[in-house]
Motif scaffolding. Sequence first.
Motif, short mmCIF file in Angstrom:
data_model
loop_
_atom_site.label_atom_id
_atom_site.label_comp_id
_atom_site.label_asym_id
_atom_site.label_seq_id
_atom_site.Cartn_x
_atom_site.Cartn_y
_atom_site.Cartn_z
N GLY A 192 -8.17 5.99 3.79
CA GLY A 192 -7.35 6.71 4.73
C GLY A 192 -5.85 6.54 4.54
O GLY A 192 -5.06 7.12 5.28
N VAL A 193 -5.47 5.72 3.54
CA VAL A 193 -4.03 5.47 3.34
C VAL A 193 -3.60 5.82 1.92
O VAL A 193 -2.89 6.78 1.68
N GLY A 194 -4.05 5.04 0.94
CA GLY A 194 -3.61 5.29 -0.44
C GLY A 194 -4.09 4.21 -1.38
O GLY A 194 -5.28 3.85 -1.39
N TYR A 195 -3.14 3.59 -2.14
CA TYR A 195 -3.50 2.65 -3.18
C TYR A 195 -2.58 1.43 -3.15
O TYR A 195 -1.44 1.50 -2.74
N ARG A 196 -3.12 0.32 -3.67
CA ARG A 196 -2.38 -0.94 -3.75
C ARG A 196 -2.67 -1.61 -5.09
O ARG A 196 -3.80 -1.59 -5.57
N LEU A 197 -1.65 -2.24 -5.69
CA LEU A 197 -1.82 -3.00 -6.92
C LEU A 197 -2.03 -4.47 -6.52
O LEU A 197 -1.13 -5.12 -6.00
N ASP A 198 -3.23 -4.99 -6.77
CA ASP A 198 -3.58 -6.33 -6.34
C ASP A 198 -3.24 -7.35 -7.43
O ASP A 198 -4.13 -7.98 -8.03
N MET A 199 -1.96 -7.51 -7.70
CA MET A 199 -1.49 -8.49 -8.67
C MET A 199 -0.21 -9.11 -8.14
O MET A 199 0.50 -8.54 -7.33
N VAL A 235 0.85 -1.19 0.00
CA VAL A 235 0.00 0.00 0.00
C VAL A 235 0.89 1.24 0.00
O VAL A 235 1.78 1.38 0.84
N PHE A 236 0.65 2.14 -0.95
CA PHE A 236 1.40 3.39 -1.05
C PHE A 236 0.51 4.55 -0.65
O PHE A 236 -0.64 4.64 -1.08
N THR A 237 1.06 5.46 0.14
CA THR A 237 0.32 6.68 0.45
C THR A 237 0.34 7.60 -0.77
O THR A 237 1.18 7.45 -1.66
N ARG A 238 -0.54 8.56 -0.78
CA ARG A 238 -0.55 9.54 -1.87
C ARG A 238 0.76 10.33 -1.89
O ARG A 238 1.28 10.65 -2.95
N GLY A 239 1.28 10.64 -0.72
CA GLY A 239 2.55 11.36 -0.65
C GLY A 239 3.68 10.59 -1.27
O GLY A 239 4.53 11.15 -1.97
N GLU A 240 3.72 9.27 -1.03
CA GLU A 240 4.77 8.44 -1.62
C GLU A 240 4.65 8.41 -3.14
O GLU A 240 5.66 8.44 -3.85
N LEU A 241 3.43 8.35 -3.64
CA LEU A 241 3.23 8.32 -5.09
C LEU A 241 3.60 9.66 -5.72
O LEU A 241 4.16 9.69 -6.83
N VAL A 242 3.32 10.76 -5.04
CA VAL A 242 3.73 12.07 -5.54
C VAL A 242 5.25 12.14 -5.63
O VAL A 242 5.83 12.55 -6.65
N GLU A 275 -1.79 16.31 -3.07
CA GLU A 275 -1.88 14.85 -3.00
C GLU A 275 -3.14 14.33 -3.66
O GLU A 275 -3.16 13.24 -4.20
N ARG A 276 -4.22 15.14 -3.64
CA ARG A 276 -5.46 14.66 -4.26
C ARG A 276 -5.33 14.57 -5.79
O ARG A 276 -6.19 13.95 -6.43
N THR A 277 -4.29 15.22 -6.36
CA THR A 277 -4.06 15.08 -7.80
C THR A 277 -3.80 13.62 -8.15
O THR A 277 -4.14 13.16 -9.25
N VAL A 278 -3.20 12.87 -7.21
CA VAL A 278 -2.96 11.45 -7.43
C VAL A 278 -4.28 10.73 -7.68
O VAL A 278 -4.35 9.82 -8.52
N ASP A 279 -5.34 11.13 -6.98
CA ASP A 279 -6.64 10.47 -7.16
C ASP A 279 -7.13 10.60 -8.59
O ASP A 279 -7.71 9.66 -9.15
N GLY A 326 -9.68 -5.93 -15.09
CA GLY A 326 -10.54 -5.78 -13.93
C GLY A 326 -10.05 -4.65 -13.04
O GLY A 326 -9.16 -3.88 -13.41
N ASP A 327 -10.61 -4.58 -11.84
CA ASP A 327 -10.24 -3.50 -10.92
C ASP A 327 -9.05 -3.96 -10.08
O ASP A 327 -9.19 -4.35 -8.92
N VAL A 328 -7.85 -3.91 -10.66
CA VAL A 328 -6.66 -4.46 -10.01
C VAL A 328 -5.98 -3.45 -9.10
O VAL A 328 -5.06 -3.80 -8.36
N VAL A 329 -6.38 -2.19 -9.17
CA VAL A 329 -5.83 -1.17 -8.26
C VAL A 329 -6.89 -0.87 -7.21
O VAL A 329 -7.99 -0.42 -7.53
N SER A 330 -6.53 -1.12 -5.96
CA SER A 330 -7.48 -0.93 -4.86
C SER A 330 -7.16 0.33 -4.08
O SER A 330 -5.98 0.62 -3.81
#
Length: 228
Positions: free
Chosen positions: A220-227, A174-181, A192-196, A212-216
């Motif tokens: 309250g945290v961020g995003y995860r790639l479910d693969m 799981v990556f936070t939005r800050g980490e992805l930025v 950070e909401r630009t990531v959304d 499918g919906d592979v990005v969850s």
Amino acid sequence: MNPLALIVEDEAAIAEILDRYLVREGFRTARAHDGQVALDLHALLRPDIVLLDVVMPKLDGWAVLGEIRRRGSTPVVMMTALDQDIDKLQGLRMGADDYVVKPFSPPEVVARVQAVLRRTAGMVPDRVIRLGGLEVDPVSYIVSVRSNDGLKPLDLTLTEFRIIEFMARHPKRVFTRGELVDACLPGEEVLERTVDSHMSKLRHKLKTAGLGDVVSGVRGVGYRLDMQ
């Protein structure tokens, strides 16, 4: 030991400024004033990252970048006065990790260097990443989805590519939005909401391609790639 940055810049004043700012942030530095010296120092010193000007004496930045990529995967940040997407994409397709456009802010360059080092730490960037039906090629900047008809390339923006490449290197994390930025939009002043917004478009393209919906989204945290 502190990371070593090789500054490849034929304008002494610019090289001096970059040197000073990098040293201030704890880097060791070396300088090259032309492309051939850059390759010699790269072989001798094995720097942790290279800041590479495009217009250089003897060998230009593209030639130097090509040889560095032939040798291995040293992170490279291109420095160019050509503010055109085609020039930026040429460098990225040849294997550059990031770029800055002159005139630039020295603190921005340092921020990008730090972000690239964080993003590439412990990675092997030249290998195709395969997760289920997803293939990410960091050299050609192509993301493809495998189906019964073969591989289908996706039409992604540069930021979308950076996001999926970064997450594909760490599936299930799981990556936070800050980490992805920090990792995928280095040096840019974004909320950070630009990531959304980027993630919404990326998820739609992956789903439309049949994954499918592979990005969850993790509330309250961020995003995860479910693969895997």
